[in-house]
Enzyme design. Structure first.
Site, PDB file in Angstrom:
ATOM      1  N   ASP A   6       0.757  -0.710   0.193  1.00 47.96           N
ATOM      2  CA  ASP A   6      -0.107  -0.394  -0.086  1.00 47.96           C
ATOM      3  C   ASP A   6       0.987   1.215  -0.248  1.00 47.96           C
ATOM      4  O   ASP A   6       1.113   1.816   1.563  1.00 47.96           O
ATOM      5  CB  ASP A   6      -0.804   0.707   1.047  1.00 47.96           C
ATOM      6  CG  ASP A   6      -1.723   1.287   0.939  1.00 47.96           C
ATOM      7  OD1 ASP A   6      -2.202   1.873   0.612  1.00 47.96           O
ATOM      8  OD2 ASP A   6      -2.018   1.843   2.733  1.00 47.96           O
ATOM      9  N   PHE A  11       4.980   7.209   2.830  1.00 47.75           N
ATOM     10  CA  PHE A  11       5.686   5.633   3.323  1.00 47.75           C
ATOM     11  C   PHE A  11       4.874   4.632   2.320  1.00 47.75           C
ATOM     12  O   PHE A  11       3.778   4.862   1.926  1.00 47.75           O
ATOM     13  CB  PHE A  11       5.088   6.056   4.986  1.00 47.75           C
ATOM     14  CG  PHE A  11       5.865   6.919   5.606  1.00 47.75           C
ATOM     15  CD1 PHE A  11       7.440   5.784   6.363  1.00 47.75           C
ATOM     16  CD2 PHE A  11       5.529   7.539   5.563  1.00 47.75           C
ATOM     17  CE1 PHE A  11       8.357   7.531   6.301  1.00 47.75           C
ATOM     18  CE2 PHE A  11       6.315   8.998   6.897  1.00 47.75           C
ATOM     19  CZ  PHE A  11       7.928   9.086   6.882  1.00 47.75           C
ATOM     20  N   GLY A  94     -10.583   6.914  -5.821  1.00 50.81           N
ATOM     21  CA  GLY A  94      -9.462   6.722  -5.405  1.00 50.81           C
ATOM     22  C   GLY A  94      -9.135   4.455  -5.085  1.00 50.81           C
ATOM     23  O   GLY A  94     -10.428   4.189  -4.836  1.00 50.81           O
ATOM     24  N   ASP A  96      -7.497   3.204  -2.739  1.00 52.22           N
ATOM     25  CA  ASP A  96      -7.757   3.062  -1.341  1.00 52.22           C
ATOM     26  C   ASP A  96      -9.188   3.244  -1.207  1.00 52.22           C
ATOM     27  O   ASP A  96      -9.587   2.533  -0.126  1.00 52.22           O
ATOM     28  CB  ASP A  96      -7.371   3.370  -0.311  1.00 52.22           C
ATOM     29  CG  ASP A  96      -7.393   5.790  -0.810  1.00 52.22           C
ATOM     30  OD1 ASP A  96      -8.137   5.916  -2.079  1.00 52.22           O
ATOM     31  OD2 ASP A  96      -7.335   6.455  -0.557  1.00 52.22           O
ATOM     32  N   ASP A 117     -12.776   7.194   6.599  1.00 50.69           N
ATOM     33  CA  ASP A 117     -11.262   6.341   6.865  1.00 50.69           C
ATOM     34  C   ASP A 117     -10.963   8.022   6.872  1.00 50.69           C
ATOM     35  O   ASP A 117     -10.674   8.856   6.374  1.00 50.69           O
ATOM     36  CB  ASP A 117     -10.909   6.741   4.949  1.00 50.69           C
ATOM     37  CG  ASP A 117      -9.541   6.198   5.077  1.00 50.69           C
ATOM     38  OD1 ASP A 117      -8.852   6.014   6.269  1.00 50.69           O
ATOM     39  OD2 ASP A 117      -8.735   6.281   4.112  1.00 50.69           O
ATOM     40  N   THR A 120      -4.947  11.756   5.944  1.00 49.80           N
ATOM     41  CA  THR A 120      -4.775  12.657   5.700  1.00 49.80           C
ATOM     42  C   THR A 120      -5.890  13.347   5.464  1.00 49.80           C
ATOM     43  O   THR A 120      -6.141  14.780   4.867  1.00 49.80           O
ATOM     44  CB  THR A 120      -3.884  12.873   4.201  1.00 49.80           C
ATOM     45  OG1 THR A 120      -2.994  12.142   4.549  1.00 49.80           O
ATOM     46  CG2 THR A 120      -3.738  14.274   3.735  1.00 49.80           C
TER      47      THR A 120
END
Length: 242
Positions: A6, A11, A94, A96, A117, A120
């Site tokens: 992911d 990161f 997205g 995600d 979720d 950010t």
């Protein structure tokens, strides 16, 4: 045994699943992803398949290397998914968010489910009891709100997330904390209330980096699961391996 990759903006989360169980999870720097994946490859020789979810900057050369190590699935709008996608612009959805919905339909089948979720950005995704994904909403997350107050004004400081002691801020710092944190909490509770007016039998999932900070403060009953996205990616990989 399956490997989940992911990729975020800075990161990368690496997770190994076996028989629906999370065996390993780590967060690595983007520049170290190939080295760390090769290390996992040596540790878990049974890994055969992997999936990449990339909202960040994994290079084509890194992707090519990964494709030589595993039977690799790259999640995109063309990937087969275990739900009906009614989003009007499916190519802009997205990856995600796709994964979160997959986790919801797997773990809460035939239920009206709202997935929140908190990272950010704060995303809201809704899938109904007929296994239809209808869409949701996107708003700024906690850190983005703190940063915008600092970046878009002349004198407001940049603060780290902190639970305010009172709704009434008696200094600039405490006023910022009150505005940001209570603003997010009221937004989430308000969205949940709006969904509940239309769907009485609503299941609510909270995930993302700010899960632990927010979960105890929300008025609504929720399922908190910080690994929900990784689990959704795992289900997608399994679904496409049949």
């Amino acid at each position: 045994m399956y490997l989940i990759i992911d990729v975020g903006n800075s990161f990368v989360k690496l997770a190994v699943f076996e028989n629906d169980t999370l065996k390993s999870k780590q967060v690595v720097k983007l520049n170290d992803v190939i080295k760390e994946v090769k290390s996992l490859r040596k540790k878990y020789l049974e890994i055969e398949k992997a999936i990449i979810s990339s909202v960040g900057r994994l290079t084509e050369s890194d992707t090519l290397v990964l494709s030589t190590l595993f039977d690799l699935t790259i999640l995109n709008s063309e990937t087969k998914l275990p739900f009906t996608n009614l989003y009007q612009t499916p190519k802009t959805l997205g990856v995600d968010r796709m994964a979160l919905v997959c986790a919801a339909v797997k773990q809460f089948p035939k239920q009206n489910t709202l997935i929140i979720d908190a990272g950010t950005c704060i995303t809201y995704d809704f899938v109904n009891a007929n296994n239809e994904y209808l869409g949701g909403a996107i708003s700024p997350g906690l850190c983005m709100r703190y940063a915008s107050l600092n970046n878009l004004t002349a004198n407001l400081p940049l603060l780290n997330t902190e639970m305010p002691e009172s709704i009434i801020g008696d200094s600039t710092k405490s006023s910022i904390h009150s505005g940001v944190v209570h603003g997010v909490l009221n937004e989430i509770d308000g969205n949940i209330a709006d969904y509940k007016e239309k769907y009485l039998d609503l299941t609510i999932i909270l995930t993302g980096g700010d899960t632990n900070f927010l979960s105890k403060q929300l008025k609504s009953s929720i399922f908190a699961n910080s690994n929900f996205l990784l689990e959704g990616l795992y289900y997608i990989l399994k679904f496409n391996s049949i």
